[in-house]
Scaffold this motif. Structure first.
Motif, PDB file in Angstrom:
ATOM      1  N   THR A   1       0.867  -1.173   0.000  1.00 44.68           N
ATOM      2  CA  THR A   1       0.000   0.000   0.000  1.00 44.68           C
ATOM      3  C   THR A   1       0.904   1.223   0.000  1.00 44.68           C
ATOM      4  O   THR A   1       1.856   1.300   0.777  1.00 44.68           O
ATOM      5  N   TYR A   2       0.618   2.144  -0.918  1.00 45.26           N
ATOM      6  CA  TYR A   2       1.499   3.300  -1.085  1.00 45.26           C
ATOM      7  C   TYR A   2       0.716   4.600  -0.922  1.00 45.26           C
ATOM      8  O   TYR A   2      -0.503   4.651  -1.123  1.00 45.26           O
ATOM      9  N   LEU A   3       1.461   5.616  -0.560  1.00 44.71           N
ATOM     10  CA  LEU A   3       0.885   6.951  -0.407  1.00 44.71           C
ATOM     11  C   LEU A   3       1.939   7.955  -0.854  1.00 44.71           C
ATOM     12  O   LEU A   3       3.116   7.820  -0.507  1.00 44.71           O
ATOM     13  N   ASP A   4       1.507   8.954  -1.600  1.00 42.78           N
ATOM     14  CA  ASP A   4       2.418   9.994  -2.093  1.00 42.78           C
ATOM     15  C   ASP A   4       2.707  10.979  -0.965  1.00 42.78           C
ATOM     16  O   ASP A   4       1.782  11.516  -0.349  1.00 42.78           O
ATOM     17  N   TYR A   5       3.981  11.240  -0.733  1.00 41.67           N
ATOM     18  CA  TYR A   5       4.343  12.193   0.319  1.00 41.67           C
ATOM     19  C   TYR A   5       3.734  13.580   0.079  1.00 41.67           C
ATOM     20  O   TYR A   5       3.435  14.315   1.030  1.00 41.67           O
ATOM     21  N   ALA A   6       3.504  13.930  -1.182  1.00 41.04           N
ATOM     22  CA  ALA A   6       2.913  15.238  -1.492  1.00 41.04           C
ATOM     23  C   ALA A   6       1.539  15.394  -0.839  1.00 41.04           C
ATOM     24  O   ALA A   6       1.132  16.507  -0.478  1.00 41.04           O
ATOM     25  N   VAL A   7       0.830  14.275  -0.674  1.00 38.76           N
ATOM     26  CA  VAL A   7      -0.485  14.334  -0.021  1.00 38.76           C
ATOM     27  C   VAL A   7      -0.318  14.755   1.448  1.00 38.76           C
ATOM     28  O   VAL A   7      -1.117  15.539   1.976  1.00 38.76           O
ATOM     29  N   LEU A   8       0.711  14.243   2.086  1.00 35.24           N
ATOM     30  CA  LEU A   8       0.950  14.627   3.492  1.00 35.24           C
ATOM     31  C   LEU A   8       1.192  16.123   3.587  1.00 35.24           C
ATOM     32  O   LEU A   8       0.672  16.800   4.486  1.00 35.24           O
ATOM     33  N   GLU A   9       1.967  16.654   2.635  1.00 34.29           N
ATOM     34  CA  GLU A   9       2.252  18.090   2.656  1.00 34.29           C
ATOM     35  C   GLU A   9       0.985  18.895   2.404  1.00 34.29           C
ATOM     36  O   GLU A   9       0.710  19.871   3.105  1.00 34.29           O
ATOM     37  N   ASP A  10       0.204  18.466   1.423  1.00 35.05           N
ATOM     38  CA  ASP A  10      -1.026  19.190   1.078  1.00 35.05           C
ATOM     39  C   ASP A  10      -2.001  19.232   2.245  1.00 35.05           C
ATOM     40  O   ASP A  10      -2.653  20.237   2.483  1.00 35.05           O
ATOM     41  N   ARG A  11      -2.120  18.110   2.922  1.00 39.08           N
ATOM     42  CA  ARG A  11      -3.163  17.991   3.943  1.00 39.08           C
ATOM     43  C   ARG A  11      -2.669  18.228   5.363  1.00 39.08           C
ATOM     44  O   ARG A  11      -3.454  18.157   6.308  1.00 39.08           O
ATOM     45  N   GLY A  12      -1.379  18.427   5.507  1.00 37.17           N
ATOM     46  CA  GLY A  12      -0.841  18.653   6.844  1.00 37.17           C
ATOM     47  C   GLY A  12      -0.815  17.382   7.685  1.00 37.17           C
ATOM     48  O   GLY A  12      -0.822  17.442   8.912  1.00 37.17           O
ATOM     49  N   TRP A  13      -0.769  16.227   7.025  1.00 39.31           N
ATOM     50  CA  TRP A  13      -0.679  14.961   7.753  1.00 39.31           C
ATOM     51  C   TRP A  13       0.784  14.683   8.068  1.00 39.31           C
ATOM     52  O   TRP A  13       1.676  15.152   7.373  1.00 39.31           O
ATOM     53  N   CYS A  14       0.996  13.860   9.102  1.00 34.44           N
ATOM     54  CA  CYS A  14       2.396  13.561   9.409  1.00 34.44           C
ATOM     55  C   CYS A  14       2.662  12.063   9.353  1.00 34.44           C
ATOM     56  O   CYS A  14       1.783  11.227   9.563  1.00 34.44           O
ATOM     57  N   LEU A  15       3.916  11.774   9.064  1.00 30.83           N
ATOM     58  CA  LEU A  15       4.369  10.404   8.875  1.00 30.83           C
ATOM     59  C   LEU A  15       4.224   9.569  10.146  1.00 30.83           C
ATOM     60  O   LEU A  15       4.071   8.363  10.090  1.00 30.83           O
ATOM     61  N   GLU A  16       4.260  10.233  11.279  1.00 34.82           N
ATOM     62  CA  GLU A  16       4.213   9.525  12.562  1.00 34.82           C
ATOM     63  C   GLU A  16       2.782   9.191  12.978  1.00 34.82           C
ATOM     64  O   GLU A  16       2.580   8.509  13.986  1.00 34.82           O
TER      65      GLU A  16
END
Ligand code: FES
Length: 127
Positions: A4-19
């Motif tokens: 299962t993959y997720l684009d890091y750009a989505v985290l930046e756009d939405r303010g989500w964090c890797l942790e």
């Protein structure tokens, strides 16, 4: 092996964090397009990058030889082998960063965030 993959750009756009332990659940509920979030099958004899490309994904890469880190992913669940590494310092590896161009899946399931070269938490490593 299911990845299962997720684009890091989505985290930046939405303010989500890797942790965030619920990161992939949030992504699953967010109606993202198939380039940004999804699942692909990886054969044990193919690298993660090759499998992503075969599935029609356009993940970033440059050298394809373990030397540039453009293809780096953050492995949040499971493990990806790393037979070649000319670029990642030990600290990045400790933080779960792996190279998709040379990495083969070791576990039956993987969750990865791709396009992490500019991840703030590893910016100090200047990859
Ligand atoms: Fe350069 Fe993977 S594409 S390290």
């Amino acid at each position: 092996v299911d990845v299962t993959y997720l684009d890091y750009a989505v985290l930046e756009d939405r303010g989500w964090c890797l942790e965030d332990a619920a990161l992939f659940e949030k992504a699953a509920a967010a109606d993202l397009d198939a380039g940004a979030y999804g699942t692909l099958s990886v054969r044990p004899d193919r690298t993660l990058l090759e499998s992503a490309e075969q599935a029609g994904q356009a993940w970033p890469y440059s050298c394809r030889g373990g030397a540039c880190a453009n293809c780096a992913v953050a492995v949040l669940e499971g493990e990806l082998s790393q037979p070649v590494n000319h670029v990642l310092p030990a600290e990045a590896i400790d933080r779960g960063i792996r190279l998709s161009c040379v990495g083969y899946p070791i576990t039956d399931e993987l969750r990865v965030v791709y396009y992490v070269k500019h991840l703030p938490s590893i910016a100090d490593l200047r990859l």
